[in-house]
Design a protein around this motif. Sequence first.
Motif, PDB file in Angstrom:
ATOM      1  N   TYR A 224       0.836  -1.199   0.000  1.00 22.60           N
ATOM      2  CA  TYR A 224       0.000   0.000   0.000  1.00 22.60           C
ATOM      3  C   TYR A 224       0.870   1.247   0.000  1.00 22.60           C
ATOM      4  O   TYR A 224       1.819   1.354   0.776  1.00 22.60           O
ATOM      5  CB  TYR A 224      -0.904   0.017   1.232  1.00 22.60           C
ATOM      6  CG  TYR A 224      -1.687   1.294   1.423  1.00 22.60           C
ATOM      7  CD1 TYR A 224      -2.815   1.558   0.649  1.00 22.60           C
ATOM      8  CD2 TYR A 224      -1.309   2.222   2.381  1.00 22.60           C
ATOM      9  CE1 TYR A 224      -3.556   2.721   0.832  1.00 22.60           C
ATOM     10  CE2 TYR A 224      -2.036   3.396   2.577  1.00 22.60           C
ATOM     11  CZ  TYR A 224      -3.148   3.644   1.796  1.00 22.60           C
ATOM     12  OH  TYR A 224      -3.866   4.801   1.978  1.00 22.60           O
ATOM     13  N   CYS A 225       0.534   2.213  -0.859  1.00 20.03           N
ATOM     14  CA  CYS A 225       1.288   3.467  -0.891  1.00 20.03           C
ATOM     15  C   CYS A 225       0.366   4.593  -1.321  1.00 20.03           C
ATOM     16  O   CYS A 225      -0.232   4.537  -2.400  1.00 20.03           O
ATOM     17  CB  CYS A 225       2.478   3.360  -1.850  1.00 20.03           C
ATOM     18  SG  CYS A 225       3.501   4.854  -1.905  1.00 20.03           S
ATOM     19  N   ASP A 226       0.236   5.611  -0.458  1.00 18.40           N
ATOM     20  CA  ASP A 226      -0.584   6.765  -0.769  1.00 18.40           C
ATOM     21  C   ASP A 226       0.084   8.008  -0.179  1.00 18.40           C
ATOM     22  O   ASP A 226       0.319   8.062   1.038  1.00 18.40           O
ATOM     23  CB  ASP A 226      -1.991   6.588  -0.200  1.00 18.40           C
ATOM     24  CG  ASP A 226      -2.929   7.695  -0.638  1.00 18.40           C
ATOM     25  OD1 ASP A 226      -2.798   8.829  -0.130  1.00 18.40           O
ATOM     26  OD2 ASP A 226      -3.806   7.424  -1.479  1.00 18.40           O
ATOM     27  N   LYS A 231       1.850  11.703   4.413  1.00 19.69           N
ATOM     28  CA  LYS A 231       1.911  13.034   5.035  1.00 19.69           C
ATOM     29  C   LYS A 231       1.306  13.011   6.425  1.00 19.69           C
ATOM     30  O   LYS A 231       1.839  13.625   7.363  1.00 19.69           O
ATOM     31  CB  LYS A 231       1.174  14.050   4.153  1.00 19.69           C
ATOM     32  CG  LYS A 231       1.906  14.413   2.871  1.00 19.69           C
ATOM     33  CD  LYS A 231       1.107  15.447   2.071  1.00 19.69           C
ATOM     34  CE  LYS A 231       1.826  15.806   0.772  1.00 19.69           C
ATOM     35  NZ  LYS A 231       1.036  16.786  -0.046  1.00 19.69           N
ATOM     36  N   MET A 232       0.200  12.316   6.580  1.00 21.72           N
ATOM     37  CA  MET A 232      -0.448  12.241   7.893  1.00 21.72           C
ATOM     38  C   MET A 232       0.402  11.449   8.884  1.00 21.72           C
ATOM     39  O   MET A 232       0.514  11.822  10.057  1.00 21.72           O
ATOM     40  CB  MET A 232      -1.841  11.625   7.758  1.00 21.72           C
ATOM     41  CG  MET A 232      -2.828  12.522   7.043  1.00 21.72           C
ATOM     42  SD  MET A 232      -4.549  11.944   7.157  1.00 21.72           S
ATOM     43  CE  MET A 232      -4.484  10.471   6.148  1.00 21.72           C
ATOM     44  N   ALA A 250      -7.136  10.102  13.920  1.00 18.89           N
ATOM     45  CA  ALA A 250      -8.514   9.833  13.519  1.00 18.89           C
ATOM     46  C   ALA A 250      -8.606   9.824  11.991  1.00 18.89           C
ATOM     47  O   ALA A 250      -9.243   8.946  11.396  1.00 18.89           O
ATOM     48  CB  ALA A 250      -9.453  10.875  14.110  1.00 18.89           C
ATOM     49  N   LYS A 251      -7.943  10.773  11.351  1.00 15.83           N
ATOM     50  CA  LYS A 251      -7.944  10.835   9.886  1.00 15.83           C
ATOM     51  C   LYS A 251      -7.200   9.649   9.278  1.00 15.83           C
ATOM     52  O   LYS A 251      -7.590   9.133   8.227  1.00 15.83           O
ATOM     53  CB  LYS A 251      -7.317  12.152   9.422  1.00 15.83           C
ATOM     54  CG  LYS A 251      -8.144  13.381   9.775  1.00 15.83           C
ATOM     55  CD  LYS A 251      -7.473  14.660   9.292  1.00 15.83           C
ATOM     56  CE  LYS A 251      -8.311  15.880   9.645  1.00 15.83           C
ATOM     57  NZ  LYS A 251      -7.652  17.142   9.209  1.00 15.83           N
ATOM     58  N   ILE A 252      -6.130   9.205   9.947  1.00 15.63           N
ATOM     59  CA  ILE A 252      -5.372   8.045   9.471  1.00 15.63           C
ATOM     60  C   ILE A 252      -6.243   6.799   9.496  1.00 15.63           C
ATOM     61  O   ILE A 252      -6.283   6.011   8.541  1.00 15.63           O
ATOM     62  CB  ILE A 252      -4.103   7.854  10.325  1.00 15.63           C
ATOM     63  CG1 ILE A 252      -3.085   8.949  10.011  1.00 15.63           C
ATOM     64  CG2 ILE A 252      -3.495   6.466  10.109  1.00 15.63           C
ATOM     65  CD1 ILE A 252      -1.883   8.974  10.936  1.00 15.63           C
ATOM     66  N   GLN A 253      -6.971   6.618  10.599  1.00 14.74           N
ATOM     67  CA  GLN A 253      -7.860   5.454  10.713  1.00 14.74           C
ATOM     68  C   GLN A 253      -8.977   5.519   9.679  1.00 14.74           C
ATOM     69  O   GLN A 253      -9.345   4.501   9.071  1.00 14.74           O
ATOM     70  CB  GLN A 253      -8.439   5.390  12.129  1.00 14.74           C
ATOM     71  CG  GLN A 253      -7.400   5.078  13.200  1.00 14.74           C
ATOM     72  CD  GLN A 253      -7.917   5.345  14.601  1.00 14.74           C
ATOM     73  OE1 GLN A 253      -8.646   4.533  15.165  1.00 14.74           O
ATOM     74  NE2 GLN A 253      -7.562   6.483  15.182  1.00 14.74           N
ATOM     75  N   GLN A 254      -9.513   6.712   9.476  1.00 11.22           N
ATOM     76  CA  GLN A 254     -10.585   6.876   8.496  1.00 11.22           C
ATOM     77  C   GLN A 254     -10.100   6.552   7.086  1.00 11.22           C
ATOM     78  O   GLN A 254     -10.788   5.859   6.331  1.00 11.22           O
ATOM     79  CB  GLN A 254     -11.126   8.305   8.571  1.00 11.22           C
ATOM     80  CG  GLN A 254     -11.915   8.580   9.839  1.00 11.22           C
ATOM     81  CD  GLN A 254     -12.045  10.051  10.174  1.00 11.22           C
ATOM     82  OE1 GLN A 254     -11.560  10.918   9.433  1.00 11.22           O
ATOM     83  NE2 GLN A 254     -12.681  10.359  11.285  1.00 11.22           N
ATOM     84  N   LYS A 255      -8.899   7.007   6.749  1.00  8.53           N
ATOM     85  CA  LYS A 255      -8.375   6.743   5.407  1.00  8.53           C
ATOM     86  C   LYS A 255      -8.031   5.269   5.233  1.00  8.53           C
ATOM     87  O   LYS A 255      -8.273   4.692   4.158  1.00  8.53           O
ATOM     88  CB  LYS A 255      -7.143   7.602   5.123  1.00  8.53           C
ATOM     89  CG  LYS A 255      -6.604   7.389   3.703  1.00  8.53           C
ATOM     90  CD  LYS A 255      -5.690   8.465   3.242  1.00  8.53           C
ATOM     91  CE  LYS A 255      -5.179   8.195   1.834  1.00  8.53           C
ATOM     92  NZ  LYS A 255      -6.272   8.040   0.837  1.00  8.53           N
TER      93      LYS A 255
END
Length: 299
Positions: A224-226, A231-232, A250-255
């Motif tokens: 996986y690479c995004d 950045k997060m 929270a944003k990391i888990q959501q993504k």
Amino acid sequence: KDPLTRVLMMEKGEITYAPFAGIRPNDATRLEKSAGVNVTTEGYDAIGYVHYLEMNLRDKPFSDRNVREALAHAIDTGFLSKVLFGGRTVPGTGPLHTGNPFYTSDVPSYAPDMKLAAQMLDDAGYPVGADGTRFSFVLDVPMWAPQAHVPMAEYIQAQLAKLNVKVELRKAPDFGTWVQRIASWDYQATMNGSFNYPDPTIGVHRHFDCDNIKNVIWANTEGYCDPEMDKMLDAAAIETDFDTRKAIYAKIQQKAQQDLVFIYMPQDFSATVYSDGISNLPDTPFGALAPFYDVTVDH
């Protein structure tokens, strides 16, 4: 190596202390009723053991996110929590364990829906073929934590068969064989699990960082690479304010859930079994990974 033999030895007191006991919930219930035997789930707070279905994202069909979502709708982790783990654990909702201080439940979720799963596979270009299958894949099953990996793999095999997806279970004969396959990326999918550890930079980042796509087990073996995720992760690693850092995680888990990097299974039922007569066992958040300075044993 045999789980039943291990349970019998614990029951008879032949094993005095067994952290990470590798027992099933029904075994725990049995041992709790045994005289002179104790069972506790304390001492795992800093470990955060999560189970997941790992898919090799480099190749079809798992390179297609819609296929991964279809599988997520087909696998009922709530059912697994209640039946396989006896209600003693909860479904995983993302890369962080529910006991992690940065955990959030506000993430995309995929409710069990076999009709939707079938439609999504049709739309993704995987209709039922003339041979009666949509596609097939090999699911590797490691030999460690068999009390969890084996029944979960068998459930996935049976459940996906309802969608006309053929799953072949390949049970590793030893740890090295499984490691070689996964670390060399020579696999399609595998049951897997890892520790969060006390800080996500140690136990979580390793699975998502582009720079960590390596031929090393429990790295980013799925491929996986995004850039947005990177950045997060980088921002969370250096942020010192707790609330700000929690918002980033929270944003990391959501993504992670939006991208369906993994399909998370129920969290592990981590338990310690010990006999009467052993005292002052390490009961900090690190449990058996902490020093045994104060342990005493009556003879």
